[in-house]
Motif scaffolding. Structure first.
Motif, mmCIF file in Angstrom:
data_model
loop_
_atom_site.group_PDB
_atom_site.id
_atom_site.type_symbol
_atom_site.label_atom_id
_atom_site.label_comp_id
_atom_site.label_asym_id
_atom_site.label_seq_id
_atom_site.Cartn_x
_atom_site.Cartn_y
_atom_site.Cartn_z
ATOM 1 N N GLY A 83 38.669 75.371 -32.219
ATOM 2 C CA GLY A 83 39.514 76.339 -32.975
ATOM 3 C C GLY A 83 39.077 76.865 -34.446
ATOM 4 O O GLY A 83 39.733 77.795 -34.945
ATOM 5 N N TRP A 84 37.849 76.178 -34.842
ATOM 6 C CA TRP A 84 37.743 76.501 -36.225
ATOM 7 C C TRP A 84 36.603 77.568 -36.242
ATOM 8 O O TRP A 84 35.484 77.554 -36.880
ATOM 9 N N HIS A 85 37.023 78.691 -35.790
ATOM 10 C CA HIS A 85 36.010 80.177 -35.929
ATOM 11 C C HIS A 85 35.424 80.281 -37.556
ATOM 12 O O HIS A 85 34.214 80.655 -37.404
ATOM 13 N N ARG A 259 40.426 61.383 -28.889
ATOM 14 C CA ARG A 259 39.793 60.074 -28.900
ATOM 15 C C ARG A 259 38.436 60.064 -29.239
ATOM 16 O O ARG A 259 37.749 58.885 -29.550
ATOM 17 N N ARG A 260 37.703 61.224 -28.437
ATOM 18 C CA ARG A 260 36.491 61.339 -28.476
ATOM 19 C C ARG A 260 35.673 61.954 -29.886
ATOM 20 O O ARG A 260 34.521 62.017 -29.945
ATOM 21 N N GLY A 261 36.436 62.140 -30.707
ATOM 22 C CA GLY A 261 36.207 62.516 -32.060
ATOM 23 C C GLY A 261 36.416 63.985 -32.349
ATOM 24 O O GLY A 261 36.004 64.299 -33.480
ATOM 25 N N GLY A 262 36.982 64.637 -31.608
ATOM 26 C CA GLY A 262 37.129 66.060 -31.892
ATOM 27 C C GLY A 262 38.539 66.170 -32.859
ATOM 28 O O GLY A 262 39.446 65.508 -32.758
ATOM 29 N N VAL A 263 38.581 67.212 -33.562
ATOM 30 C CA VAL A 263 39.686 67.645 -34.532
ATOM 31 C C VAL A 263 40.203 69.044 -34.529
ATOM 32 O O VAL A 263 39.413 69.870 -34.545
ATOM 33 N N TRP A 264 41.391 69.045 -33.453
ATOM 34 C CA TRP A 264 41.859 70.488 -33.248
ATOM 35 C C TRP A 264 42.120 71.182 -34.580
ATOM 36 O O TRP A 264 42.810 70.696 -35.400
ATOM 37 N N ARG A 265 42.062 72.452 -34.514
ATOM 38 C CA ARG A 265 42.608 73.215 -35.554
ATOM 39 C C ARG A 265 43.961 73.355 -35.134
ATOM 40 O O ARG A 265 44.719 73.803 -34.277
ATOM 41 N N PRO A 266 44.902 73.193 -36.334
ATOM 42 C CA PRO A 266 46.414 73.290 -36.111
ATOM 43 C C PRO A 266 46.709 74.560 -35.663
ATOM 44 O O PRO A 266 46.080 75.709 -36.260
ATOM 45 N N ARG A 267 47.805 74.748 -34.616
ATOM 46 C CA ARG A 267 48.094 75.878 -34.107
ATOM 47 C C ARG A 267 49.475 76.352 -35.008
ATOM 48 O O ARG A 267 50.268 75.661 -35.119
#
Length: 267
Positions: A83-85, A259-267
């Motif tokens: 989500g970090w365009h 858990r695998r290291g991804g950081v989602w962009r807050p929605r």
């Protein structure tokens, strides 16, 4: 020779761009090109920490030209998936600057820039980047590039509410991905096709494509695409699973990425 088609450790190319995307653990890398393939393969599984570690090691080797460009494009693609365009744009710009005239690397970077622009609502910039990429895609010796070009073309058409054009681009992506033989590209093309059919008002067709993509993504280990298909089905309804199961798959996939290291962009 195309960078992505350079000799690789046996099996790595098939995980990154072929029929075995679920393989884990990955074979160790022998050279810089293998590190890039490992990163692509791990990213497809949502193993972002592993993928970034390989890209960091590749960076320490100090590659120049196309491989450095492809590595930057790959980092950017991970950011977009999460989500970090806005953050991806600078990396794709670096990728373009480092492409050293290589059509594959330059096209990859421009397609990425087009996707970045769409993600922040800059449709005209996205269209310009795709126009610049078109000739390079035709020249590059990389079957994956016309598929990526079709994905972003479909997304641009969807933003413009042109459902028929979006479906056409997405159907072309499905056909190209099937010919290419990449499970990951085929599943992603199915997700794009489902969204395009939604845009065109074809709810039944959208559910069919999204359900197919979800069915294929799980066994293939493609956690980010499993999440994307489940997100779409949570909105439009599945023809095969109850809503509670779809939401559970969506949430489980999202947590696996974290858990695998991804950081989602807050929605």
């Amino acid at each position: 020779m195309s960078t992505s088609s350079a000799p690789a450790v046996a099996g790595l190319d098939d995980v990154a761009f072929g029929s075995n995307p679920a393989k884990w653990p990955l074979p160790p890398a022998v050279g810089a090109g293998d590190l890039w393939l490992r990163a692509v393969a791990a990213g497809g599984q949502g193993r972002y920490a592993s993928a970034l570690a390989d890209l960091d090691q590749l960076h320490r080797l100090g590659p120049n030209g196309p491989l450095a460009s492809l590595a930057a494009s790959t980092r950017a693609s991970f950011l977009r998936q999460l989500g970090w365009h806005d953050r991806a744009r600078s990396l794709d710009g670096q990728a373009l600057a480092r492409s050293a005239g290589d059509p594959e690397a330059a096209a990859d970077a421009l397609i990425g820039l087009a996707a970045d622009a769409l993600g922040v609502g800059r449709c005209s910039a996205s269209e310009r980047a795709l126009q610049r990429a078109a000739e390079l895609v035709a020249r590059a010796d990389a079957q994956r590039l016309p598929i990526r070009f079709a994905w972003v073309s479909a997304e641009l058409a969807m933003v413009g509410a042109d459902g028929d054009a979006a479906v056409g681009h997405a159907e072309r992506a499905v056909a190209l991905a099937t010919e290419f033989g990449s499970v990951r590209h085929r599943v992603k093309s199915g997700v794009v096709l489902a969204a395009a059919r939604c845009c065109a008002g074809d709810g039944d067709g959208a559910r069919l494509a999204a359900d197919d993509a979800l069915d294929q993504a799980g066994p293939a280990g493609l956690v980010p695409l499993r999440w994307a298909a489940a997100c779409l089905l949570a909105d439009i309804g599945s023809g095969r699973r109850p809503a509670a199961e779809i939401c559970a798959i969506r949430d489980e996939s999202s947590e696996t990425v974290i858990r695998r290291g991804g950081v989602w962009r807050p929605r």
